[in-house]
Design a protein around this motif. Structure first.
Motif, PDB file in Angstrom:
ATOM      1  N   ARG A 343      36.829  40.473  57.372  1.00 16.37           N
ATOM      2  CA  ARG A 343      36.713  40.333  59.101  1.00 16.37           C
ATOM      3  C   ARG A 343      35.001  40.178  59.028  1.00 16.37           C
ATOM      4  NH1 ARG A 343      40.240  44.888  59.011  1.00 16.37           N
ATOM      5  NH2 ARG A 343      38.549  46.528  58.718  1.00 16.37           N
ATOM      6  N   ASP A 344      34.317  40.662  58.096  1.00 15.44           N
ATOM      7  CA  ASP A 344      32.748  40.670  58.520  1.00 15.44           C
ATOM      8  C   ASP A 344      32.448  38.989  57.862  1.00 15.44           C
ATOM      9  OD1 ASP A 344      32.268  43.298  58.688  1.00 15.44           O
ATOM     10  OD2 ASP A 344      31.914  43.720  56.599  1.00 15.44           O
ATOM     11  N   LEU A 345      33.005  38.386  57.054  1.00 15.39           N
ATOM     12  CA  LEU A 345      32.968  36.935  56.690  1.00 15.39           C
ATOM     13  C   LEU A 345      33.394  36.183  57.812  1.00 15.39           C
ATOM     14  CD1 LEU A 345      33.976  37.045  52.813  1.00 15.39           C
ATOM     15  CD2 LEU A 345      31.794  36.284  53.841  1.00 15.39           C
ATOM     16  N   ARG A 346      34.454  36.364  58.591  1.00 18.13           N
ATOM     17  CA  ARG A 346      34.994  35.612  59.588  1.00 18.13           C
ATOM     18  C   ARG A 346      33.845  35.696  60.743  1.00 18.13           C
ATOM     19  NH1 ARG A 346      40.473  37.748  58.030  1.00 18.13           N
ATOM     20  NH2 ARG A 346      40.255  39.239  59.426  1.00 18.13           N
ATOM     21  N   LEU A 347      33.338  36.811  60.957  1.00 18.38           N
ATOM     22  CA  LEU A 347      32.341  36.998  62.153  1.00 18.38           C
ATOM     23  C   LEU A 347      31.019  36.442  61.563  1.00 18.38           C
ATOM     24  CD1 LEU A 347      32.733  40.800  63.014  1.00 18.38           C
ATOM     25  CD2 LEU A 347      33.247  38.908  64.343  1.00 18.38           C
ATOM     26  N   GLU A 348      30.645  36.495  60.378  1.00 14.09           N
ATOM     27  CA  GLU A 348      29.438  35.814  59.937  1.00 14.09           C
ATOM     28  C   GLU A 348      29.563  34.292  59.992  1.00 14.09           C
ATOM     29  OE1 GLU A 348      27.310  34.545  55.814  1.00 14.09           O
ATOM     30  OE2 GLU A 348      28.377  36.253  55.725  1.00 14.09           O
ATOM     31  N   TYR A 349      30.808  33.748  59.844  1.00 19.65           N
ATOM     32  CA  TYR A 349      30.848  32.121  59.902  1.00 19.65           C
ATOM     33  C   TYR A 349      31.318  31.645  61.343  1.00 19.65           C
ATOM     34  CZ  TYR A 349      29.614  31.231  55.333  1.00 19.65           C
ATOM     35  OH  TYR A 349      28.804  31.111  54.312  1.00 19.65           O
ATOM     36  N   ALA A 350      31.646  32.808  62.117  1.00 17.25           N
ATOM     37  CA  ALA A 350      31.938  32.466  63.502  1.00 17.25           C
ATOM     38  C   ALA A 350      30.418  32.100  64.173  1.00 17.25           C
ATOM     39  CB  ALA A 350      32.561  33.487  64.293  1.00 17.25           C
ATOM     40  N   SER A 351      29.575  32.911  63.794  1.00 19.55           N
ATOM     41  CA  SER A 351      28.210  33.071  64.192  1.00 19.55           C
ATOM     42  C   SER A 351      27.354  31.586  63.752  1.00 19.55           C
ATOM     43  CB  SER A 351      27.272  34.015  63.506  1.00 19.55           C
ATOM     44  OG  SER A 351      27.795  35.431  64.112  1.00 19.55           O
ATOM     45  N   ARG A 352      27.665  31.443  62.369  1.00 17.12           N
ATOM     46  CA  ARG A 352      27.248  30.014  61.675  1.00 17.12           C
ATOM     47  C   ARG A 352      27.730  28.734  62.649  1.00 17.12           C
ATOM     48  NH1 ARG A 352      25.899  30.278  55.425  1.00 17.12           N
ATOM     49  NH2 ARG A 352      25.377  32.393  55.345  1.00 17.12           N
ATOM     50  N   LEU A 353      29.071  28.978  63.058  1.00 18.98           N
ATOM     51  CA  LEU A 353      29.706  27.817  63.831  1.00 18.98           C
ATOM     52  C   LEU A 353      29.046  27.494  65.251  1.00 18.98           C
ATOM     53  CD1 LEU A 353      33.178  26.715  64.140  1.00 18.98           C
ATOM     54  CD2 LEU A 353      32.004  27.294  66.098  1.00 18.98           C
ATOM     55  N   GLU A 354      28.723  28.737  65.748  1.00 15.90           N
ATOM     56  CA  GLU A 354      27.947  28.744  67.239  1.00 15.90           C
ATOM     57  C   GLU A 354      26.543  28.279  66.898  1.00 15.90           C
ATOM     58  OE1 GLU A 354      30.713  32.653  68.245  1.00 15.90           O
ATOM     59  OE2 GLU A 354      28.579  32.826  67.852  1.00 15.90           O
ATOM     60  N   ALA A 355      25.792  28.430  65.937  1.00 14.79           N
ATOM     61  CA  ALA A 355      24.508  28.014  65.897  1.00 14.79           C
ATOM     62  C   ALA A 355      24.640  26.629  65.297  1.00 14.79           C
ATOM     63  CB  ALA A 355      23.613  28.957  64.770  1.00 14.79           C
ATOM     64  N   ASP A 356      25.513  26.315  64.643  1.00 15.71           N
ATOM     65  CA  ASP A 356      25.709  24.819  64.149  1.00 15.71           C
ATOM     66  C   ASP A 356      25.931  23.881  65.354  1.00 15.71           C
ATOM     67  OD1 ASP A 356      26.098  22.895  61.792  1.00 15.71           O
ATOM     68  OD2 ASP A 356      28.026  22.750  62.577  1.00 15.71           O
ATOM     69  N   VAL A 357      26.780  24.291  66.287  1.00 13.45           N
ATOM     70  CA  VAL A 357      27.188  23.522  67.665  1.00 13.45           C
ATOM     71  C   VAL A 357      25.712  23.507  68.477  1.00 13.45           C
ATOM     72  CG1 VAL A 357      28.541  23.526  69.632  1.00 13.45           C
ATOM     73  CG2 VAL A 357      29.565  24.035  67.413  1.00 13.45           C
ATOM     74  N   GLU A 358      25.104  24.654  68.449  1.00 15.88           N
ATOM     75  CA  GLU A 358      23.869  24.513  69.236  1.00 15.88           C
ATOM     76  C   GLU A 358      22.732  23.647  68.879  1.00 15.88           C
ATOM     77  OE1 GLU A 358      20.563  27.825  70.863  1.00 15.88           O
ATOM     78  OE2 GLU A 358      22.112  28.524  69.683  1.00 15.88           O
ATOM     79  N   ARG A 359      22.692  23.520  67.281  1.00 13.60           N
ATOM     80  CA  ARG A 359      21.740  22.542  66.730  1.00 13.60           C
ATOM     81  C   ARG A 359      22.333  21.224  67.196  1.00 13.60           C
ATOM     82  NH1 ARG A 359      21.798  26.333  62.642  1.00 13.60           N
ATOM     83  NH2 ARG A 359      23.426  25.266  61.369  1.00 13.60           N
ATOM     84  N   LEU A 360      23.704  20.957  66.965  1.00  8.09           N
ATOM     85  CA  LEU A 360      23.984  19.676  67.103  1.00  8.09           C
ATOM     86  C   LEU A 360      23.944  19.146  68.425  1.00  8.09           C
ATOM     87  CD1 LEU A 360      27.428  19.954  64.938  1.00  8.09           C
ATOM     88  CD2 LEU A 360      25.659  18.382  64.492  1.00  8.09           C
ATOM     89  N   ALA A 361      24.173  19.965  69.365  1.00  6.60           N
ATOM     90  CA  ALA A 361      24.194  19.662  70.882  1.00  6.60           C
ATOM     91  C   ALA A 361      22.552  19.457  71.170  1.00  6.60           C
ATOM     92  CB  ALA A 361      24.435  20.947  71.761  1.00  6.60           C
ATOM     93  N   ALA A 362      21.689  19.978  70.505  1.00  8.89           N
ATOM     94  CA  ALA A 362      20.351  19.891  70.899  1.00  8.89           C
ATOM     95  C   ALA A 362      19.914  18.496  70.431  1.00  8.89           C
ATOM     96  CB  ALA A 362      19.346  20.834  70.076  1.00  8.89           C
ATOM     97  N   THR A 363      20.407  18.047  69.354  1.00  7.67           N
ATOM     98  CA  THR A 363      20.018  16.737  68.536  1.00  7.67           C
ATOM     99  C   THR A 363      21.041  15.403  69.119  1.00  7.67           C
ATOM    100  OG1 THR A 363      21.384  17.090  66.699  1.00  7.67           O
ATOM    101  CG2 THR A 363      19.005  17.958  67.012  1.00  7.67           C
ATOM    102  N   THR A 364      22.041  15.864  70.065  1.00 16.92           N
ATOM    103  CA  THR A 364      23.046  14.774  70.395  1.00 16.92           C
ATOM    104  C   THR A 364      22.550  14.200  71.671  1.00 16.92           C
ATOM    105  OG1 THR A 364      24.696  15.690  69.157  1.00 16.92           O
ATOM    106  CG2 THR A 364      25.451  14.010  71.004  1.00 16.92           C
ATOM    107  N   ASP A 365      22.593  12.914  71.797  1.00 18.05           N
ATOM    108  CA  ASP A 365      22.056  12.328  73.171  1.00 18.05           C
ATOM    109  C   ASP A 365      23.421  12.445  74.015  1.00 18.05           C
ATOM    110  OD1 ASP A 365      20.731   9.430  71.438  1.00 18.05           O
ATOM    111  OD2 ASP A 365      19.974  11.177  71.931  1.00 18.05           O
TER     112      ASP A 365
END
Length: 366
Positions: A343-365
């Motif tokens: 459960r902890d790992l799932r939450l950790e990687y849910a957070s990583r996915l959210e941060a990943d999308v935020e980074r991608l959105a910031a660098t996507t035209d």
């Protein structure tokens, strides 16, 4: 070359427990439920370029994550849930028939989340053979080494499908040999459909039910498929993973497949080459013999990029190995993971996915 992505993600609640997608599946025409309760799928439309695919994928994910935050749910980019209670299959005639035919082994599929990449059909025979040869590229995004807590392989999802789920029907779920032409591929599909139908009838399934739910186009679950209705050649080998990882992989896969119509594709065992079998150069694409591909795919599944032959092969085929950091390697190291730690790992990687999308959105035209 039109390219599209289909990605399955686990849905969890704020405690990391698997949960139903609920309203996430209704966000748009590109979101839907999968055949098991806690699995969600996002499908992009065909995109003519990688920048367009990147922008579309990120925008769709961002929209889903906005709804997920509203309903207190999260998306998890792992090939398996690591460890969890039993997952139920959603009611459906197709799944019921599959279970009747495949038996208890079919349940392994309930714990698997993957990625499917669709490439527009061009020089289909060469595309099929090249995607078969690139099956070992699954190692680049292996995202879980665990099945129900046990450490089973660097790529647990691929292991579950190929070694367990379709152990008794290898021609329905494992890598197919290269083909001479598309007609040969279609004949194989027809034979697989007849095998499946015969097995279903032997299990007492009504013939009309088989015909209503299956056809030669959709009866197999092989890592490479032809999809006439799209129409595309579909690569189904990789796990679910972080969006940036999948976009990088799709970009490099597309770069190889895009050259297929304009270059020479040949099969060679590499025995006369010091560099090893298989390579992509400006002069053409050389695929290893099928048995060599299978050996590499096995190593990719069991050892991932830690296998030197796999890493060297993918490098020769045009992949930037150093840019990949598979999740499996990052979370590996234990022989058993408890449900609490999962459960902890799932939450950790849910957070990583959210941060990943935020980074991608910031660098996507936009």
């Amino acid at each position: 070359m039109n390219t599209s992505l289909e990605v399955e993600y686990w849905v969890v609640d704020s405690d990391g427990e698997l949960a139903s997608p609920g309203s996430l599946a209704d966000v748009s025409e590109h979101t839907e439920r999968e055949f098991v309760g806690p699995l969600f799928e996002l499908k992009t439309p065909p995109c003519e370029s990688m920048p367009a695919l990147r922008q579309t994928f990120v925008e769709q994910l961002d929209e889903v994550l906005t709804e997920a935050e509203r309903v207190d749910k999260r998306l998890v980019p792992l090939g398996t849930p690591i460890n969890c209670d039993e997952i139920d299959r959603r009611p459906g005639e197709r799944g019921r028939i599959q279970k009747e035919v495949v038996g208890a082994n079919f349940d392994y599929a309930k714990y698997c989340a993957g990625t499917h990449v669709h490439f527009e059909k061009r020089n289909v025979t060469d595309q099929l053979n090249t995607l078969i040869a690139l099956d070992p590229a699954l190692a680049l995004v292996n995202s879980s080494p665990y099945f129900q807590g046990e450490r089973i392989a660097n790529g647990a999802r691929a292991y579950c499908y190929r070694k367990k789920g379709y152990a008794n029907y290898p021609k329905h779920g494992q890598l197919w040999r290269y083909v001479e032409n598309v007609g040969e591929w279609h004949r194989r599909l027809e034979h697989r459909f007849e095998e499946f139908k015969t097995a279903a009838l032997e299990e007492g399934v009504d013939e009309a039910a088989v015909d209503a739910n299956f056809s030669s186009d959709d009866v197999v679950w092989t890592p490479v498929r032809l999809r006439d209705e799209m129409p595309t050649v579909e690569w189904r080998s990789p796990d679910a993973a972080l969006p940036s990882q999948l976009l990088r992989l799709t970009d490099e896969m597309r770069a190889v497949i895009e050259t297929v119509p304009n270059t020479n594709v040949q099969i060679d065992d590499g025995d006369d080459s010091e560099s090893g079998a298989g390579h992509v150069t400006s002069e053409g694409i050389t695929l290893p013999e099928f048995d060599t591909t299978c050996d590499l795919a096995e190593a990719a599944m069991h050892d991932g990029l830690e296998s030197a032959p796999v890493a060297n092969y993918l490098d020769r085929m045009g992949f930037s190995i150093g840019d990949y950091h598979p999740i499996s390697t990052q979370i590996d190291g234990r022989q058993y993971v408890t449900k609490s730690d999962a459960r902890d790992l799932r939450l950790e990687y849910a957070s990583r996915l959210e941060a990943d999308v935020e980074r991608l959105a910031a660098t996507t035209d936009g």
